[in-house]
Design a protein around this motif. Structure first.
Motif, mmCIF file in Angstrom:
data_model
loop_
_atom_site.group_PDB
_atom_site.id
_atom_site.type_symbol
_atom_site.label_atom_id
_atom_site.label_comp_id
_atom_site.label_asym_id
_atom_site.label_seq_id
_atom_site.Cartn_x
_atom_site.Cartn_y
_atom_site.Cartn_z
ATOM 1 N N ASN A 146 39.204 36.656 32.453
ATOM 2 C CA ASN A 146 38.618 35.670 33.374
ATOM 3 C C ASN A 146 38.954 36.000 34.830
ATOM 4 O O ASN A 146 38.802 35.153 35.701
ATOM 5 C CB ASN A 146 39.111 34.254 33.024
ATOM 6 C CG ASN A 146 40.634 34.155 33.041
ATOM 7 O OD1 ASN A 146 41.316 35.093 33.433
ATOM 8 N ND2 ASN A 146 41.148 33.020 32.613
ATOM 9 N N GLY A 147 39.437 37.213 35.067
ATOM 10 C CA GLY A 147 39.744 37.614 36.440
ATOM 11 C C GLY A 147 41.170 37.302 36.857
ATOM 12 O O GLY A 147 41.519 37.458 38.025
ATOM 13 N N HIS A 148 42.008 36.869 35.888
ATOM 14 C CA HIS A 148 43.369 36.536 36.321
ATOM 15 C C HIS A 148 44.168 37.801 36.623
ATOM 16 O O HIS A 148 43.931 38.865 36.060
ATOM 17 C CB HIS A 148 44.087 35.600 35.346
ATOM 18 C CG HIS A 148 44.541 36.162 34.045
ATOM 19 N ND1 HIS A 148 44.347 35.520 32.848
ATOM 20 C CD2 HIS A 148 45.205 37.292 33.744
ATOM 21 C CE1 HIS A 148 44.876 36.238 31.869
ATOM 22 N NE2 HIS A 148 45.401 37.324 32.386
ATOM 23 N N ILE A 149 45.106 37.676 37.545
ATOM 24 C CA ILE A 149 46.084 38.735 37.817
ATOM 25 C C ILE A 149 47.458 38.074 37.709
ATOM 26 O O ILE A 149 47.656 36.963 38.178
ATOM 27 C CB ILE A 149 45.870 39.433 39.189
ATOM 28 C CG1 ILE A 149 45.658 38.441 40.328
ATOM 29 C CG2 ILE A 149 44.700 40.407 39.122
ATOM 30 C CD1 ILE A 149 45.507 39.101 41.719
ATOM 31 N N GLY A 150 48.407 38.814 37.072
ATOM 32 C CA GLY A 150 49.610 38.128 36.622
ATOM 33 C C GLY A 150 49.112 37.056 35.668
ATOM 34 O O GLY A 150 48.274 37.322 34.804
ATOM 35 N N PHE A 151 49.573 35.828 35.861
ATOM 36 C CA PHE A 151 48.992 34.710 35.099
ATOM 37 C C PHE A 151 48.331 33.725 36.069
ATOM 38 O O PHE A 151 48.277 32.536 35.812
ATOM 39 C CB PHE A 151 50.046 34.018 34.251
ATOM 40 C CG PHE A 151 50.118 34.514 32.829
ATOM 41 C CD1 PHE A 151 48.982 34.649 32.045
ATOM 42 C CD2 PHE A 151 51.342 34.822 32.263
ATOM 43 C CE1 PHE A 151 49.059 35.094 30.734
ATOM 44 C CE2 PHE A 151 51.435 35.274 30.949
ATOM 45 C CZ PHE A 151 50.289 35.408 30.180
ATOM 46 N N ASN A 152 47.832 34.238 37.190
ATOM 47 C CA ASN A 152 47.100 33.357 38.125
ATOM 48 C C ASN A 152 45.704 33.126 37.576
ATOM 49 O O ASN A 152 44.818 33.970 37.720
ATOM 50 C CB ASN A 152 47.024 34.006 39.508
ATOM 51 C CG ASN A 152 48.373 34.005 40.205
ATOM 52 O OD1 ASN A 152 48.747 33.019 40.840
ATOM 53 N ND2 ASN A 152 49.113 35.085 40.057
ATOM 54 N N GLU A 153 45.531 31.995 36.945
ATOM 55 C CA GLU A 153 44.261 31.650 36.310
ATOM 56 C C GLU A 153 43.257 31.166 37.352
ATOM 57 O O GLU A 153 43.641 30.775 38.457
ATOM 58 C CB GLU A 153 44.503 30.532 35.285
ATOM 59 C CG GLU A 153 45.454 30.902 34.146
ATOM 60 C CD GLU A 153 44.815 31.756 33.059
ATOM 61 O OE1 GLU A 153 43.968 32.616 33.379
ATOM 62 O OE2 GLU A 153 45.168 31.575 31.889
ATOM 63 N N PRO A 154 41.947 31.210 37.015
ATOM 64 C CA PRO A 154 40.958 30.639 37.929
ATOM 65 C C PRO A 154 41.369 29.220 38.325
ATOM 66 O O PRO A 154 41.806 28.432 37.479
ATOM 67 C CB PRO A 154 39.679 30.634 37.085
ATOM 68 C CG PRO A 154 39.876 31.758 36.126
ATOM 69 C CD PRO A 154 41.341 31.746 35.784
ATOM 70 N N ALA A 155 41.261 28.929 39.609
ATOM 71 C CA ALA A 155 41.760 27.638 40.115
ATOM 72 C C ALA A 155 40.964 27.238 41.347
ATOM 73 O O ALA A 155 40.084 27.974 41.801
ATOM 74 C CB ALA A 155 43.247 27.779 40.476
ATOM 75 N N ASP A 156 41.289 26.085 41.900
ATOM 76 C CA ASP A 156 40.588 25.624 43.105
ATOM 77 C C ASP A 156 41.151 26.241 44.369
ATOM 78 O O ASP A 156 40.527 26.188 45.421
ATOM 79 C CB ASP A 156 40.679 24.093 43.209
ATOM 80 C CG ASP A 156 39.891 23.441 42.079
ATOM 81 O OD1 ASP A 156 38.954 24.085 41.553
ATOM 82 O OD2 ASP A 156 40.249 22.304 41.693
ATOM 83 N N ALA A 157 42.377 26.795 44.269
ATOM 84 C CA ALA A 157 42.992 27.404 45.451
ATOM 85 C C ALA A 157 43.870 28.559 44.987
ATOM 86 O O ALA A 157 44.286 28.596 43.825
ATOM 87 C CB ALA A 157 43.843 26.373 46.188
#
Ligand code: GLP
Length: 244
Positions: free
Chosen positions: A136-147
């Protein structure tokens, strides 16, 4: 941003290992930002080969991993601590005290994330950060989010990530629901970034990340703003570029 196209996973891994080896040779006490997942395994194997051949010395190298599941202890064979030991650390002469990974067994998320950011500051920042790319495009575990998250934080994993990572666990319910991860801001502070992407399943998200709008809904898209990114990808992962 430089994008290198390789024939397959093996060639991608060898190319990535060459860049890491050059980094270590140029700066023997460098700080490497390390990633887990299946993508960097071949790169780590190649680094181990080079170490065993006597070409690389990790005795002064320091490392900091991107992320760790919250709730797993270090001896859990699904923890990223265990992964790094099995796939890299136990085969090379890096000093255990020079390796850093968020501690998933710490239940106080805020204290653990603050501690980890402090560790990164004490190290003087990351010289070369390896990244894989989530579906879903995450890097590390930075998931899609609003910011875009600035610093190390605790995330709720998305359904798509839980499903993608379930292959490593006996049962879906064993996959942790949360993780500690460097923030996007933390990752962007690395002096150099090496993004590794392999396989046709990543083709669309790789294209969206590198050519689509920069948005926290596609966390890797922020890399378009980093001044020194090298992408090494096999042909299969580049297939959406070739269709354009
Ligand atoms: C995990 C890790 C990421 C990794 C991603 C892709 O969720 N937290 O750092 O890049 O998955 O994994 P793989 O390389 O197995 O596709």
């Amino acid at each position: 941003m430089r994008i290198y196209r390789t024939a397959d996973y093996q060639e991608m891994s060898r190319s990535a290992a060459r860049i890491l080896a050059a980094q270590i040779q140029l700066k023997p006490d460098c700080v490497l930002g390390l990633a887990t997942g299946s993508t960097p395994i071949g790169t780590y194997e190649e680094l181990v080969r080079q170490y065993q051949a006597g070409w690389l010395d990790f005795s002064e190298v320091k490392s900091a991993n991107l992320d760790e599941y919250r709730g797993l202890t270090r001896d859990n064979d699904q923890s990223y601590y265990y992964f790094m030991r099995q796939n890299l650390f136990r085969h090379i002469n890096i000093k255990p005290e020079n390796t850093h990974i968020p501690d998933g067994s710490q239940s106080d998320a805020s204290a653990e994330c603050t501690r980890y950011e402090h560790v990164l500051t004490q190290l003087g920042g990351v010289d070369l950060q390896i990244l894989g790319l989530g579906h879903n495009g995450h890097i590390g575990f930075n998931e899609p989010a609003d910011a875009f998250a600035q610093t190390t934080h605790c995330v709720d994993l998305t359904r798509s990530t839980i499903e993608a990572n379930q292959r490593f666990f006996a049962r879906e319910e064993d996959v942790p629901r949360q993780a500690y991860t460097m923030g996007i801001g933390t990752i962007m502070r690395a002096r150099k970034i090496l993004l590794l992407v392999s396989g046709s399943a990543k083709a669309d998200i790789l294209y969206a990340s590198l050519r689509g709008p920069v948005t926290p809904q596609v966390p890797a898209s922020i890399l378009q703003f980093h001044p020194d990114v090298t992408v090494i990808t096999d042909e299969a992962a580049l297939s959406s570029f070739l269709r354009q």
